[in-house]
Motif scaffolding. Structure first.
Motif, PDB file in Angstrom:
ATOM      1  N   THR A  23       0.850  -1.405  -0.101  1.00 20.77           N
ATOM      2  CA  THR A  23      -0.025   0.089   0.024  1.00 20.77           C
ATOM      3  C   THR A  23       0.952   1.259   0.052  1.00 20.77           C
ATOM      4  N   PHE A  24       1.746   1.384   0.835  1.00 20.16           N
ATOM      5  CA  PHE A  24       2.658   2.505   1.122  1.00 20.16           C
ATOM      6  C   PHE A  24       3.440   2.601  -0.034  1.00 20.16           C
ATOM      7  N   ALA A  25       3.874   1.519  -0.870  1.00 21.11           N
ATOM      8  CA  ALA A  25       4.824   1.846  -2.181  1.00 21.11           C
ATOM      9  C   ALA A  25       4.113   2.058  -3.226  1.00 21.11           C
ATOM     10  N   GLY A  26       2.627   1.825  -3.108  1.00 25.32           N
ATOM     11  CA  GLY A  26       1.889   2.108  -4.280  1.00 25.32           C
ATOM     12  C   GLY A  26       1.929   1.281  -5.314  1.00 25.32           C
ATOM     13  N   ALA A  27       1.980  -0.158  -4.523  1.00 22.73           N
ATOM     14  CA  ALA A  27       2.094  -1.304  -5.571  1.00 22.73           C
ATOM     15  C   ALA A  27       0.668  -1.580  -6.246  1.00 22.73           C
ATOM     16  N   ASP A  28       0.514  -2.361  -7.266  1.00 21.87           N
ATOM     17  CA  ASP A  28      -0.675  -2.650  -7.834  1.00 21.87           C
ATOM     18  C   ASP A  28      -1.942  -2.647  -6.736  1.00 21.87           C
ATOM     19  N   PRO A  29      -2.964  -2.158  -7.050  1.00 25.29           N
ATOM     20  CA  PRO A  29      -4.154  -2.173  -6.100  1.00 25.29           C
ATOM     21  C   PRO A  29      -4.771  -3.617  -6.162  1.00 25.29           C
ATOM     22  N   THR A  30      -4.690  -4.130  -7.305  1.00 24.03           N
ATOM     23  CA  THR A  30      -5.427  -5.573  -7.107  1.00 24.03           C
ATOM     24  C   THR A  30      -4.466  -6.590  -6.455  1.00 24.03           C
ATOM     25  N   ALA A  31      -3.223  -6.568  -6.800  1.00 21.81           N
ATOM     26  CA  ALA A  31      -2.452  -7.272  -6.133  1.00 21.81           C
ATOM     27  C   ALA A  31      -2.376  -7.222  -4.287  1.00 21.81           C
ATOM     28  N   THR A  32      -2.310  -5.803  -4.044  1.00 20.48           N
ATOM     29  CA  THR A  32      -2.571  -5.436  -2.720  1.00 20.48           C
ATOM     30  C   THR A  32      -3.673  -5.947  -1.878  1.00 20.48           C
ATOM     31  N   LYS A  93     -15.254  -2.861  -9.872  1.00 18.15           N
ATOM     32  CA  LYS A  93     -14.641  -1.542  -9.594  1.00 18.15           C
ATOM     33  C   LYS A  93     -13.860  -1.374  -8.013  1.00 18.15           C
ATOM     34  N   LEU A  94     -12.487  -1.506  -8.228  1.00 18.85           N
ATOM     35  CA  LEU A  94     -11.809  -1.539  -6.776  1.00 18.85           C
ATOM     36  C   LEU A  94     -11.472  -0.220  -6.525  1.00 18.85           C
ATOM     37  N   ASP A  95     -11.984   0.071  -5.222  1.00 17.58           N
ATOM     38  CA  ASP A  95     -11.524   1.336  -4.514  1.00 17.58           C
ATOM     39  C   ASP A  95     -10.298   0.947  -3.799  1.00 17.58           C
ATOM     40  N   GLU A  96      -9.403   1.880  -3.525  1.00 17.73           N
ATOM     41  CA  GLU A  96      -8.094   1.278  -2.783  1.00 17.73           C
ATOM     42  C   GLU A  96      -8.540   1.834  -1.449  1.00 17.73           C
ATOM     43  N   GLU A  97      -9.670   2.597  -0.975  1.00 26.31           N
ATOM     44  CA  GLU A  97      -9.992   2.926   0.223  1.00 26.31           C
ATOM     45  C   GLU A  97     -10.511   1.560   0.868  1.00 26.31           C
ATOM     46  N   GLU A  98     -11.224   0.704   0.177  1.00 18.95           N
ATOM     47  CA  GLU A  98     -11.600  -0.611   0.467  1.00 18.95           C
ATOM     48  C   GLU A  98     -10.485  -1.356   0.987  1.00 18.95           C
ATOM     49  N   THR A  99      -9.270  -1.390   0.290  1.00 21.35           N
ATOM     50  CA  THR A  99      -8.238  -2.154   0.942  1.00 21.35           C
ATOM     51  C   THR A  99      -7.697  -1.709   2.008  1.00 21.35           C
ATOM     52  N   ASP A 100      -7.925  -0.300   2.165  1.00 25.88           N
ATOM     53  CA  ASP A 100      -7.267   0.163   3.604  1.00 25.88           C
ATOM     54  C   ASP A 100      -8.087  -0.433   4.721  1.00 25.88           C
ATOM     55  N   PHE A 101      -9.308  -0.337   4.556  1.00 26.81           N
ATOM     56  CA  PHE A 101     -10.297  -0.865   5.690  1.00 26.81           C
ATOM     57  C   PHE A 101     -10.037  -2.416   5.768  1.00 26.81           C
ATOM     58  N   VAL A 102      -9.914  -3.021   4.710  1.00 28.28           N
ATOM     59  CA  VAL A 102      -9.578  -4.687   4.905  1.00 28.28           C
ATOM     60  C   VAL A 102      -8.395  -4.660   5.634  1.00 28.28           C
ATOM     61  N   ILE A 103      -7.386  -3.985   5.303  1.00 35.37           N
ATOM     62  CA  ILE A 103      -5.803  -4.033   6.200  1.00 35.37           C
ATOM     63  C   ILE A 103      -6.475  -3.584   7.639  1.00 35.37           C
ATOM     64  N   LEU A 104      -6.975  -2.610   7.730  1.00 35.07           N
ATOM     65  CA  LEU A 104      -7.094  -2.203   9.197  1.00 35.07           C
ATOM     66  C   LEU A 104      -8.137  -3.309   9.896  1.00 35.07           C
ATOM     67  N   PHE A 105      -8.725  -3.816   9.314  1.00 28.62           N
ATOM     68  CA  PHE A 105      -9.433  -5.023  10.280  1.00 28.62           C
ATOM     69  C   PHE A 105      -8.706  -6.165  10.487  1.00 28.62           C
ATOM     70  N   ALA A 106      -7.793  -6.510   9.419  1.00 25.01           N
ATOM     71  CA  ALA A 106      -6.945  -7.599   9.602  1.00 25.01           C
ATOM     72  C   ALA A 106      -6.089  -7.270  10.728  1.00 25.01           C
ATOM     73  N   ALA A 107      -5.373  -6.093  10.705  1.00 21.50           N
ATOM     74  CA  ALA A 107      -4.331  -5.672  11.740  1.00 21.50           C
ATOM     75  C   ALA A 107      -4.804  -5.648  13.028  1.00 21.50           C
ATOM     76  N   LYS A 108      -6.196  -5.128  13.252  1.00 21.13           N
ATOM     77  CA  LYS A 108      -6.610  -4.978  14.534  1.00 21.13           C
ATOM     78  C   LYS A 108      -7.082  -6.460  15.118  1.00 21.13           C
ATOM     79  N   TRP A 109      -7.638  -7.042  14.363  1.00 21.98           N
ATOM     80  CA  TRP A 109      -8.024  -8.630  14.820  1.00 21.98           C
ATOM     81  C   TRP A 109      -6.657  -9.336  14.975  1.00 21.98           C
ATOM     82  N   TYR A 110      -5.620  -9.154  14.303  1.00 26.37           N
ATOM     83  CA  TYR A 110      -4.556  -9.752  14.517  1.00 26.37           C
ATOM     84  C   TYR A 110      -3.887  -9.439  15.854  1.00 26.37           C
ATOM     85  N   ARG A 111      -3.766  -8.159  16.203  1.00 30.38           N
ATOM     86  CA  ARG A 111      -3.354  -7.667  17.457  1.00 30.38           C
ATOM     87  C   ARG A 111      -3.908  -8.331  18.652  1.00 30.38           C
ATOM     88  N   ASP A 112      -5.392  -8.351  18.562  1.00 30.39           N
ATOM     89  CA  ASP A 112      -6.113  -8.883  19.688  1.00 30.39           C
ATOM     90  C   ASP A 112      -6.016 -10.293  19.569  1.00 30.39           C
TER      91      ASP A 112
END
Length: 182
Positions: A23-32, A93-112
């Motif tokens: 995400t931070f590197a601006g890699a391909d949104p589909t792969a990310t 129609k893939l929105d990069e914001e959707e990926t940000d939320f997916v990462i957020l949930f995964a990170a939060k649940w992983y930490r918990d």
């Protein structure tokens, strides 16, 4: 040839960290998105099995009888990228914001689940909070206040509000570099 031995938690952690770096590197949104969705899927399954409160609270928002509908919508992009046989001519129609939320949930649940304070995941959660200041709850604000960082966080939010996504990603990249240099 080296063979990796890892459990589901380790696999998910590696995928989450990779999705954050991508995400931070601006890699391909589909792969990310594919990497992030795979991690979230593993973590969601483990969180459900272990009855992790943050996951259960999240799923409590789903009205009884609508669980399948909700998860289909939540997993639409991941399923599109994973299952070519379902709708082979559909356009996503893939929105990069959707990926940000997916990462957020995964990170939060992983930490918990792990109880682990991971720098890469923490940087992403902080970056997301700067990008979306409305997600900061009272507990987060209190923690920032007690650590003496609330003023800096408010300044970061103020300055970030005028940045483009590209510049916000550069900010995230710099934050990650600084955290890993420590």
């Amino acid at each position: 040839m080296t063979k990796l031995r890892l459990n589901k938690m380790e696999a998910a952690r590696r995928q989450i960290e990779a999705a954050i770096r991508m995400t931070f590197a601006g890699a391909d949104p589909t792969a990310t998105h594919s990497v992030a969705a795979a991690a979230r899927g593993i973590i969601a399954d483990l969180a459900e099995e272990k009855q992790i409160e943050s996951y259960l609270c999240f799923t409590d928002w789903i009205a009884p009888g609508h669980e399948s509908e909700f998860w289909n919508a939540m997993n639409h992009s991941a399923n599109f990228l994973k299952h070519a046989d379902r709708d082979p001519v559909e356009i996503l129609k893939l929105d990069e914001e959707e990926t940000d939320f997916v990462i957020l949930f995964a990170a939060k649940w992983y930490r918990d689940l792990s109880g682990e304070s991971n720098r890469v995941l923490s940087v992403f959660i902080l970056w997301f909070s700067i990008k979306h200041p409305g997600v900061l709850g009272d507990a987060a604000k209190a923690a920032l206040q007690s650590a003496g960082f609330l003023d800096q966080m408010e300044q970061a939010i103020k300055h970030a509000s005028v940045l483009s996504r590209e510049n916000l990603l550069l900010l995230g990249q710099k934050m990650l570099e600084m955290a890993e240099a420590r």
